[in-house]
Design an enzyme around this catalytic site. Structure first.
Site, short mmCIF file in Angstrom:
data_model
loop_
_atom_site.label_atom_id
_atom_site.label_comp_id
_atom_site.label_asym_id
_atom_site.label_seq_id
_atom_site.Cartn_x
_atom_site.Cartn_y
_atom_site.Cartn_z
N ALA A 180 22.47 31.34 36.09
CA ALA A 180 21.48 31.04 35.05
C ALA A 180 21.61 32.15 34.02
O ALA A 180 21.69 33.33 34.39
CB ALA A 180 20.08 31.02 35.65
N GLU A 181 21.68 31.78 32.76
CA GLU A 181 21.89 32.78 31.72
C GLU A 181 20.84 32.63 30.63
O GLU A 181 20.46 31.52 30.28
CB GLU A 181 23.27 32.60 31.07
N HIS A 213 29.19 17.43 35.72
CA HIS A 213 30.64 17.48 35.56
C HIS A 213 31.43 17.28 36.86
O HIS A 213 32.61 17.56 36.92
CB HIS A 213 31.11 18.68 34.74
N GLY A 237 30.52 28.84 29.87
CA GLY A 237 31.63 29.79 29.92
C GLY A 237 31.64 30.46 31.28
O GLY A 237 30.97 30.04 32.22
N SER A 287 29.42 30.29 25.72
CA SER A 287 29.32 28.90 26.12
C SER A 287 29.25 28.05 24.85
O SER A 287 29.02 28.59 23.77
CB SER A 287 28.06 28.66 26.95
N HIS A 330 34.97 20.84 30.94
CA HIS A 330 33.69 21.21 31.54
C HIS A 330 33.43 22.71 31.49
O HIS A 330 32.31 23.15 31.68
CB HIS A 330 33.61 20.71 32.98
#
Lengths: 243, 505
Positions: free
Chosen positions: B229-230, B353, B403, B409, B428
């Site tokens: 999680a970013e 994905h 990313g 990303s 993806h």
């Protein structure tokens, strides 16, 4: 006629007249009458157990009867069951001779009596047409050869821009939104004529607008249901970091 | 059959500056041709892999990605082409980054768990906020810690949302609708989820008890591997209008990206299916080039059971991401003493994905119903497609490309050309360049962590000694991957995001 009886009957049931549904004898004979006269689910010879309203097993026969009818309220209260059976009876009665109900003069009279002043207007009169044109000019609504169509457009403008709700909404939203750059959007339609193309694009845009409205209404429904069902919980004691 | 590298090259032909054709004969029994998308940098990686494999005589370990793409082209019922996207790399049976579609009307067509992957419905979700980098910078460390406290990470992690066996059954059947009913999700979240967050053919009774036992405590956890999680900020906007439609207004706007899947649950569903399909293959006399390509006819009991179990796992993953969304919203609301609503924490989109879905596509001018396997590939439907949310009807479906740890990303949008060329699919993520074992050997974890610090990225990680597996050096360059997709026209660059805080397993 059944319908009038029915209305009466439904009135009795709905007004919560508990005497009717709790008077066992009356209740049972009503069921038998409905089956004999209107529903006719069983052959005459098979109605014996239901007709025997004084027998101890009558309730079992009645349960079976409801099952055979696929009654969704088989486990419901008696007023519910009676209401449903009456509805079924009306349906059968209607299906037998639908044409005789096609245009009941009585019903027509009733509706026109409900005094909506607009009903007495002559929509084709010159006065009316001139009025529509004036309104259209005032609100800058383009005119359609059919003045009723123009009127519909006027209605839309008033509902969406000038109704009390719309005005309140307009005050609330501070963000005026971004104007749509029509020429930069691909509408995915390969139409040669520029006029037809722009008309098609506008239609496509309006369609998306309608779809958005629909989705918003769906979301509102979901939120209403959530008010009843939602109860999110967390328990930090359960949490565990893995290595 | 062992050929030299030069012999192999006779079966490969450049189609365009960023795509290559794999001709029939590259591996035996190919029903259709293969295609893969690369730019110059990625091309070198792909061909080096093939050269090394040829030198070793194609024995042991993973097959090179190109061979895997070709082996998939030899599966019964495949139509169009077997497609390798720019982030393609070796996986179990199917390469990761491989798209393959099978004709539902052909009785011989197959479904393969290897074509979906072990982490069923692994995917990415992006939340927006109305905060800017400036708002967040002073509290970055606290916020990272708070996210880490709210979302359990790591292999054996357990979630903070209490759930009974009965709850799990319902969640498996209902997907995001379960989260909605229980109040963990917003109505608008569902609207912006692929498939509206629910596969309707899910059947929890087709899932083993073992899978359910593994899944039960893991709901609302991030997991390990490349999952994270970013907290990210908008770094670049390429298409202002499309970005606006997603609620992204300016550079520096703060977003939250969650990359996770169906945890142990999906893994067990896939493992169970592989076992049962081994037998089905013998019975139905299905021959494949690679043992790892275990599969079953779509219409067979094994095929149907897998699809129903896979759908349940997909639902699990959506509930999982929805639960973490709930926890992120709580963490932010607490930190900023506000409500998630006032922070405008809406889901921009949620992509899968690793999944197989029944879709309609035009093949050779005919409309066909296909089972499209996307493994390490994201659906990227064009504007006006009926299956994308109304808000994105004009822009095309948002495609979220995560990313690697510490790199940027992207948000892309689907295009008409992608619909024609790749069954509406695109890349993806970055795609591995080094195997996990190789990364561990070649890199030092303290260095990796130090570098993130230098970049100003806060990080909380459960197992620091494994971070080098996920270091940017272990992956292809995500910008190369995304640029290739953009240049090939199979999706369009819209927004670039860069991380300022990461939590991972």
């Amino acid at each position: 006629m059944l319908t009038s009886n029915k209305k009466e009957a439904i009135k009795v049931v709905k007004s919560g007249d508990t005497v009717f549904v709790h008077n066992e004898k009356q209740f049972r004979s009503t069921i038998v009458w409905l089956e004999d006269q209107k529903v006719r689910r069983y052959k005459i010879e098979d109605r014996e157990s239901l007709r025997n309203t004084t027998a101890e097993q009558w309730n079992q026969a009645f349960e079976q009867y409801l099952k055979d009818l696929d009654c969704p309220f088989a486990n419901g209260s008696r007023p519910e069951i009676v209401d449903w059976l009456l509805g079924l009876a009306v349906q059968f009665e209607f299906n037998e001779k639908p044409e005789s109900y096609a245009s009941s003069p009585k019903i027509q009279q009733q509706t026109s009596q409900q005094s909506n002043p607009l009903d007495n207007l002559d929509f084709e009169s010159e006065d009316f047409q001139v009025g529509v044109v004036e309104l259209a000019n005032l609100l800058q609504v383009p005119r359609h050869p059919d003045h009723l169509m123009t009127l519909e457009g006027i209605c839309n403008v008033i509902q969406e821009k000038l109704s009390q709700d719309a005005l309140k909404e307009a005050l609330k939203t501070k963000n005026p939104g971004n104007p749509v750059q029509f020429e930069n959007i691909s509408f995915g339609l390969d139409i040669k004529s520029p006029n037809v193309s722009s008309a098609a694009n506008v239609l496509r845009y309006l369609f998306i607008h309608d779809l958005r409205d629909l989705q918003t209404k769906i979301n509102e429904c979901l939120v209403c249901v959530q008010a009843l069902t939602a109860n999110p919980k967390t328990d930090t004691k359960l949490g565990k970091v893995g290595f | 059959m062992v050929r030299t590298y030069d012999d192999e090259m006779k079966f490969l032909e450049r189609l365009s500056p960023c795509s290559w054709r794999i001709k029939k004969g590259f591996v035996p029994n190919m029903n259709v041709e293969g295609i893969f998308y690369v730019n110059n940098n990625l091309e070198d990686l792909m061909f080096d892999e093939l050269r090394n494999a040829c030198a070793q005589g194609l024995v042991g370990g993973f097959l090179p990605g190109m061979k895997q793409i070709a082996n998939v082209a030899a599966l019964p019922g495949i139509v169009g082409r077997s497609i390798g996207l720019p982030d393609v790399h070796s996986g179990y049976g199917f390469a990761i980054g491989n798209v393959a579609a099978f004709d539902m009307d052909d009785p011989n067509s197959i479904v393969s768990p290897g074509g979906v992957g072990f982490d069923i419905n692994c995917g990415v979700r992006l939340l927006r906020t109305n905060l800017t980098e400036k708002d967040v910078q002073p509290f970055k460390e606290q916020l990272t810690q708070s996210m880490f406290d709210h979302i359990p990470v790591g292999v054996g992690s357990k979630g903070v949302i209490p759930i009974t066996a009965q709850d799990l059954e319902e969640a498996l059947e209902m997907g995001v609708d379960w989260s909605l009913r229980e109040g963990y999700a917003w109505a608008e979240d569902k609207e912006h989820c692929e498939e509206f967050g629910r596969m309707l053919n899910a059947d929890p009774s087709k899932v083993s008890l073992r899978a359910k036992k593994r899944g039960l405590p893991q709901l609302g956890t991030l997991g390990a591997g490349n999952h994270y999680a970013e907290i990210q900020v908008v770094d670049e906007i390429y298409d202002k209008w499309a970005a606006n439609k997603m609620g992204i207004e300016h550079k520096g706007q703060v977003c939250i990206m969650i990359h996770s899947g169906s945890r142990g649950f999906g893994h067990q569903v896939a493992t169970d299916a592989l076992n049962s399909m081994d037998k089905a293959m013998k019975r139905d006399k299905i021959v494949t080039n690679d043992r790892q390509l275990a599969c079953a006819r779509i219409s067979s009991t094994e095929g149907q059971d897998y699809l129903k179990g896979m759908a349940a796992a997909a639902n699990f993953a959506w509930v999982n991401r929805a639960s973490m969304t709930f926890l992120c919203r709580q963490a932010f609301a607490k930190q900023f003493n506000s409500t998630p609503d006032d922070l405008d924490m809406h889901v921009i989109y949620d992509v899968s994905h690793n999944i197989a879905k029944v879709e309609q596509h035009t093949v050779d001018g005919k409309l066909k119903t296909l089972l499209v396997h996307r493994k390490g590939s994201t659906r990227a439907f064009p504007p006006h497609h009926p299956l994308i949310p109304v808000d994105y009807q004009l822009t095309g479906q948002p495609v979220l490309i995560g990313g690697t740890m510490g790199t940027c990303s992207y948000i892309l949008t689907g295009t008409e050309q992608g619909m024609v060329e790749t069954f509406g699919s695109t890349c993806h993520g970055a795609g591995r360049a080094l195997s996990r074992a190789k990364s561990r050997r070649n890199l030092d974890y303290t260095e990796v962590l130090e570098r993130l610090k230098e970049q100003g990225i806060s990080i909380r990680v459960a197992s620091p000694k494994l971070v080098m597996e996920e270091a940017p050096e272990s992956y292809k360059n995500v910008t190369d991957v995304v640029d290739t997709c953009h240049a090939a026209g199979i999706s369009k660059k819209t927004v670039k995001l860069r991380p300022i805080a990461v939590i991972k397993g």
